[in-house]
Design a protein around this motif. Structure first.
Motif, PDB file in Angstrom:
ATOM      1  N   ARG A 109       0.728  -1.165  -0.008  1.00 53.49           N
ATOM      2  CA  ARG A 109       0.094   0.102  -0.114  1.00 53.49           C
ATOM      3  C   ARG A 109       0.925   1.139   0.038  1.00 53.49           C
ATOM      4  NH1 ARG A 109      -3.633  -0.080   4.872  1.00 53.49           N
ATOM      5  NH2 ARG A 109      -1.614  -0.383   5.813  1.00 53.49           N
ATOM      6  N   TYR A 110       0.722   2.150  -0.797  1.00 52.04           N
ATOM      7  CA  TYR A 110       1.732   3.295  -1.081  1.00 52.04           C
ATOM      8  C   TYR A 110       2.094   4.011   0.241  1.00 52.04           C
ATOM      9  CZ  TYR A 110       4.294   6.976  -2.851  1.00 52.04           C
ATOM     10  OH  TYR A 110       5.447   7.901  -3.182  1.00 52.04           O
ATOM     11  N   ALA A 111       0.907   4.363   0.827  1.00 54.06           N
ATOM     12  CA  ALA A 111       1.327   5.157   2.121  1.00 54.06           C
ATOM     13  C   ALA A 111       2.184   4.620   3.113  1.00 54.06           C
ATOM     14  CB  ALA A 111      -0.042   5.635   2.863  1.00 54.06           C
ATOM     15  N   SER A 112       1.628   3.524   3.613  1.00 57.02           N
ATOM     16  CA  SER A 112       2.620   2.743   4.494  1.00 57.02           C
ATOM     17  C   SER A 112       4.021   2.136   3.907  1.00 57.02           C
ATOM     18  CB  SER A 112       1.652   1.434   5.008  1.00 57.02           C
ATOM     19  OG  SER A 112       1.128   0.553   4.123  1.00 57.02           O
ATOM     20  N   ASP A 113       3.900   1.738   2.811  1.00 58.76           N
ATOM     21  CA  ASP A 113       5.139   1.254   2.244  1.00 58.76           C
ATOM     22  C   ASP A 113       6.186   2.511   2.034  1.00 58.76           C
ATOM     23  OD1 ASP A 113       4.482  -1.394   2.195  1.00 58.76           O
ATOM     24  OD2 ASP A 113       4.148  -1.502   0.056  1.00 58.76           O
ATOM     25  N   ALA A 114       5.930   3.502   1.724  1.00 60.54           N
ATOM     26  CA  ALA A 114       6.689   4.841   1.436  1.00 60.54           C
ATOM     27  C   ALA A 114       7.167   5.309   2.650  1.00 60.54           C
ATOM     28  CB  ALA A 114       5.887   5.964   0.774  1.00 60.54           C
ATOM     29  N   ALA A 115       6.130   5.340   3.860  1.00 60.18           N
ATOM     30  CA  ALA A 115       6.563   5.565   5.052  1.00 60.18           C
ATOM     31  C   ALA A 115       7.614   4.751   5.696  1.00 60.18           C
ATOM     32  CB  ALA A 115       5.249   5.820   6.035  1.00 60.18           C
ATOM     33  N   ALA A 116       7.446   3.490   5.632  1.00 61.48           N
ATOM     34  CA  ALA A 116       8.338   2.325   5.930  1.00 61.48           C
ATOM     35  C   ALA A 116       9.457   2.641   5.254  1.00 61.48           C
ATOM     36  CB  ALA A 116       7.731   1.232   6.002  1.00 61.48           C
ATOM     37  N   ALA A 117       9.788   2.847   4.237  1.00 59.41           N
ATOM     38  CA  ALA A 117      11.000   2.835   3.440  1.00 59.41           C
ATOM     39  C   ALA A 117      11.639   4.094   3.510  1.00 59.41           C
ATOM     40  CB  ALA A 117      10.739   2.712   1.926  1.00 59.41           C
ATOM     41  N   GLU A 118      10.829   5.282   3.568  1.00 55.47           N
ATOM     42  CA  GLU A 118      11.531   6.373   4.058  1.00 55.47           C
ATOM     43  C   GLU A 118      12.120   6.460   5.499  1.00 55.47           C
ATOM     44  OE1 GLU A 118       8.753   9.642   4.298  1.00 55.47           O
ATOM     45  OE2 GLU A 118      10.076  11.340   4.899  1.00 55.47           O
ATOM     46  N   THR A 119      11.608   5.931   6.530  1.00 53.55           N
ATOM     47  CA  THR A 119      11.992   5.827   7.844  1.00 53.55           C
ATOM     48  C   THR A 119      13.354   4.911   7.945  1.00 53.55           C
ATOM     49  OG1 THR A 119       9.789   6.006   8.552  1.00 53.55           O
ATOM     50  CG2 THR A 119      11.107   5.287  10.224  1.00 53.55           C
ATOM     51  N   LEU A 120      13.160   3.905   7.293  1.00 57.05           N
ATOM     52  CA  LEU A 120      14.499   2.847   7.197  1.00 57.05           C
ATOM     53  C   LEU A 120      15.658   3.688   6.624  1.00 57.05           C
ATOM     54  CD1 LEU A 120      12.826  -0.501   6.191  1.00 57.05           C
ATOM     55  CD2 LEU A 120      13.959   0.164   8.366  1.00 57.05           C
TER      56      LEU A 120
END
Ligand code: FAD
Length: 344
Positions: free
Chosen positions: A75-86
């Motif tokens: 899901r774009y919103a959760s995946d992008a947030a996870a990748a950005e945070t990592l």
């Protein structure tokens, strides 16, 4: 000095796919090429410990993880947030991720959020004199370019099939949990399920060892003056069921449908290989009833071992495009192959 992060996500069963292991191999080799700078692994998924254990012996300096039910589905919103945070947690300057459909959707957006740059379709990574460069193909795989950039972070989506997969010891990895603040927008999308063709209907299998290509000859009049399309369908689908090969086609065959002619029902334009089709990567390819003209054969650029069955001893395959050409009736040959493979 570069700070390398391998960014991967788990599959439905909690494991890492082959494409993730290929990117791992690339990250490991790049880190070694840069004088052993070390690298971190960032894993996203519902449960990530099994995935981390799967690659425990890879030599990563640390494993970072984003875990939870929110990260089970793409899901774009959760995946992008996870990748950005990592990326931030690892203070990454070079981020290597497999070009899966899940990462393809979000990594460019993550690069924008981090004021970095992204490269898609990366097929090679190099470290020369402590400088990172990547290779990718342009103009339908006709020109290969070597690119480097000064901007960091540099996010690299590595094409599946372009690298050897990492093989190494499993073990017990210590994973550092990274908390992600999900944006409000992530609540707007709920994945309610997946709709996908049944395994047999899905004939394009990028991970298959063999590419099986069908040409227009399967629908042409044969020695008895008749066409044998239902028989051709039967032979082809039996072969695919027995071998799990990936199905490719010539343009002529997939175009026939539009002309109202009898066609192989499970072929679409997505199966087309060539200049105006795809350029897949499989270790082996077998072409049947196809003439092997240049616009088609150019799509075989990355197939390592090529064989063809054609009635025409003077076809394109005979002119240096195939390693082995069987001048034979593909109906007879493939029926016999099915019999032999089926008996096994
Ligand atoms: C701009 C452009 C782009 C193109 N892009 C593509 C592309 O991306 N992909 C692509 O595929 N084509 C492409 N083409 C078309 C390409 O040039 C050929 O026309 C096409 O590949 C021919 O398909 P074919 O070999 O299946 O058919 P045919 O040329 O009709 O060949 C059929 C072959 O089957 C053999 N045969 C018949 N019966 C049997 C049998 N029983 N056993 C064994 N062999 C048998 C015949 O001897 C013959 O060699 C492009 C053309 C142009 C101009």
């Amino acid at each position: 000095m570069e700070n390398i992060l391998l960014l991967v996500h788990t599959e439905a069963d909690g494991s890492l796919a082959k494409s993730a292991l290929e990117s791992l191999q690339a990250a490991q080799a790049l880190a070694a090429g840069l004088g052993g700078v070390g690298f971190s692994v960032g894993i996203v998924g519902e449960k990530i410990q099994d995935a981390a254990n799967q690659i425990a012996g890879c030599g990563a300096a640390k494993f970072l993880g984003v875990e939870g039910a929110d990260f089970a589905q793409p899901r774009y919103a959760s995946d992008a947030a996870a990748a950005e945070t990592l990326c931030k947690a690892a203070q990454a300057t070079v981020v290597i991720a497999p070009a899966t459909s899940r990462w393809n959707r979000v990594v460019a957006g993550v690069a924008a959020r981090l004021n970095g740059r992204v490269e898609t379709h990366v097929t090679g990574l190099r470290a020369e004199n402590c400088a990172v460069s990547v290779t990718r193909w342009y103009y339908r795989q006709r020109m290969e370019a070597v690119l480097s950039r000064a901007q960091r972070p540099w996010l690299l989506l590595v094409d599946p099939g372009s690298q050897p997969a990492w093989e190494g010891a499993t073990g017990t990895a210590t994973v550092e949990a990274v908390a992600v603040t999900l944006p409000e927008s992530s609540k707007r999308t709920t994945v309610t399920g997946l709709r996908a063709p049944s395994a047999d209907a899905q004939t394009i299998r990028p991970d298959a060892d063999l590419l099986f290509v069908t040409g227009a000859g399967w629908t042409k009049k044969q020695a008895d003056g008749q066409t044998h399309v239902p028989e051709a369908e039967q032979i082809i689908s039996n072969f695919l069921k027995l071998t799990r090969a990936s199905l490719g086609s010539s343009k002529s065959l997939v175009d026939l449908g539009g002309e109202g002619q009898a066609v192989i029902s499970f072929l679409t334009h997505l199966n087309q290989i060539g200049q105006t089709g795809s350029t897949p990567r499989h270790p082996k390819g077998l072409s049947t009833c196809c003439h092997g003209e240049e616009p088609h054969a150019v799509g075989w650029r990355f197939i390592k071992e090529r064989r063809a069955i054609s009635l025409d001893a003077n076809c394109g395959w005979a002119r240096g495009k195939a390693d082995v050409l069987y001048v034979a009736d593909a109906f007879a040959v493939m029926a016999k192959v099915n019999e032999l493979v089926g008996a096994k």
